[in-house]
Design a protein around this motif. Structure first.
Motif, PDB file in Angstrom:
ATOM      1  N   VAL A   1      35.221  34.435  49.314  1.00  0.00           N
ATOM      2  CA  VAL A   1      36.545  34.918  49.708  1.00  0.00           C
ATOM      3  C   VAL A   1      36.672  35.073  51.224  1.00  0.00           C
TER       4      VAL A   1
ATOM      5  N   SER B   1      38.842  43.081  49.620  1.00  0.00           N
ATOM      6  CA  SER B   1      38.539  43.725  48.344  1.00  0.00           C
ATOM      7  C   SER B   1      39.119  42.905  47.205  1.00  0.00           C
ATOM      8  N   ILE B   2      38.570  43.119  46.019  1.00  0.00           N
ATOM      9  CA  ILE B   2      39.100  42.522  44.803  1.00  0.00           C
ATOM     10  C   ILE B   2      39.643  43.667  43.963  1.00  0.00           C
TER      11      ILE B   2
ATOM     12  N   ARG C   1      40.873  45.157  40.461  1.00  0.00           N
ATOM     13  CA  ARG C   1      40.766  44.965  39.009  1.00  0.00           C
ATOM     14  C   ARG C   1      42.126  45.218  38.374  1.00  0.00           C
TER      15      ARG C   1
ATOM     16  N   PRO D   1      34.491  35.632  39.840  1.00  0.00           N
ATOM     17  CA  PRO D   1      33.153  36.090  40.213  1.00  0.00           C
ATOM     18  C   PRO D   1      32.321  34.978  40.866  1.00  0.00           C
TER      19      PRO D   1
ATOM     20  N   CYS E   1      31.614  37.292  48.838  1.00  0.00           N
ATOM     21  CA  CYS E   1      31.920  36.701  47.535  1.00  0.00           C
ATOM     22  C   CYS E   1      32.517  37.751  46.615  1.00  0.00           C
ATOM     23  N   ALA E   2      33.345  37.290  45.690  1.00  0.00           N
ATOM     24  CA  ALA E   2      33.949  38.185  44.702  1.00  0.00           C
ATOM     25  C   ALA E   2      32.902  38.587  43.673  1.00  0.00           C
ATOM     26  N   SER E   3      32.872  39.851  43.317  1.00  0.00           N
ATOM     27  CA  SER E   3      31.965  40.341  42.276  1.00  0.00           C
ATOM     28  C   SER E   3      32.652  40.371  40.916  1.00  0.00           C
TER      29      SER E   3
ATOM     30  N   ALA F   1      40.645  35.559  42.941  1.00  0.00           N
ATOM     31  CA  ALA F   1      39.248  35.132  43.065  1.00  0.00           C
ATOM     32  C   ALA F   1      38.546  35.323  41.733  1.00  0.00           C
TER      33      ALA F   1
ATOM     34  N   THR G   1      33.232  43.274  46.181  1.00  0.00           N
ATOM     35  CA  THR G   1      32.746  42.084  46.878  1.00  0.00           C
ATOM     36  C   THR G   1      31.280  42.294  47.214  1.00  0.00           C
TER      37      THR G   1
ATOM     38  N   VAL H   1      42.724  39.072  45.561  1.00  0.00           N
ATOM     39  CA  VAL H   1      42.032  39.397  46.807  1.00  0.00           C
ATOM     40  C   VAL H   1      43.023  40.126  47.709  1.00  0.00           C
TER      41      VAL H   1
END
Length: 192
Positions: free
Chosen positions: A13, A56-57, A59, A9, A33-35, A7, A25, A40
């Protein structure tokens, strides 16, 4: 934990009624939405009686630097008459390796298309906010990597209309807003 793709920003999602808010998110309207940019993931909710999972996304960790020939995914941050600035967010044709910090890139007018180079207009190829797949053609100078979208599979892969709606490609040079029906010019990437 299951992976559900990459995803970027602001990308939707999931819906808030189907999943719970997880790391990196945020809620926009009724959507999750993805931050940040990243893979994902879906994890079971730890609350008893909840059938919803947490989206969750993740990093990416570790330094990743593109080389000449590396396919990158990035977001257009600025357009001028002769070039477009891009923030490189991920490496790989599907964004397999998310960059910890955005890297600066530059797509020059002559590197947008392989044919009819003299007729190419940056404003008809990219708009600020477009998500683009490109290839590194030079490590550039100390400020930016030089990128190209001069192959069929390279170009805009996600675009938002002037009205804020997610658009879909209808030809190699146009995206269409499904709500208004209006068409906008872009250098469209052929799906991989």
């Amino acid at each position: 934990m299951s992976a559900n793709g990459i995803a970027f920003p602001g990308q939707i999602v999931g819906t808030f009624d189907a999943a719970q808010l997880g790391a990196a998110t945020h809620v926009h309207g009724s959507n999750l939405c993805a931050s940040i940019a990243g893979p994902v993931t879906s994890q079971p909710n730890v609350l008893k009686g909840s059938s919803q999972s947490n989206l969750s996304i993740i990093r990416s960790t570790g330094p990743l630097l593109p080389e000449v020939g590396t396919v990158v995914i990035g977001k257009i941050t600025r357009t001028q008459s002769k070039q477009a600035n891009i923030a490189i967010l991920a490496l790989g044709s599907a964004g397999e390796h998310v960059c910890g910090d955005a890297l600066p890139g530059l797509i020059r007018q002559q590197d947008i298309r392989a044919t009819e180079i003299d007729k190419v207009k940056v404003s008809e190829s990219f708009r600020v906010g477009d998500i683009v797949r490109a290839v590194v053609i030079s490590l550039g100078d100390e400020r930016s990597y030089y990128l190209s979208t001069a192959k069929n599979e390279l170009g805009v892969i996600m675009a938002t209309s002037e009205w804020g709606n997610q658009m879909y490609p209808i030809s190699w040079k146009e995206y269409q807003d499904p709500t208004t029906g209006l068409k906008e010019m872009r250098k469209v990437a052929k799906p991989v």
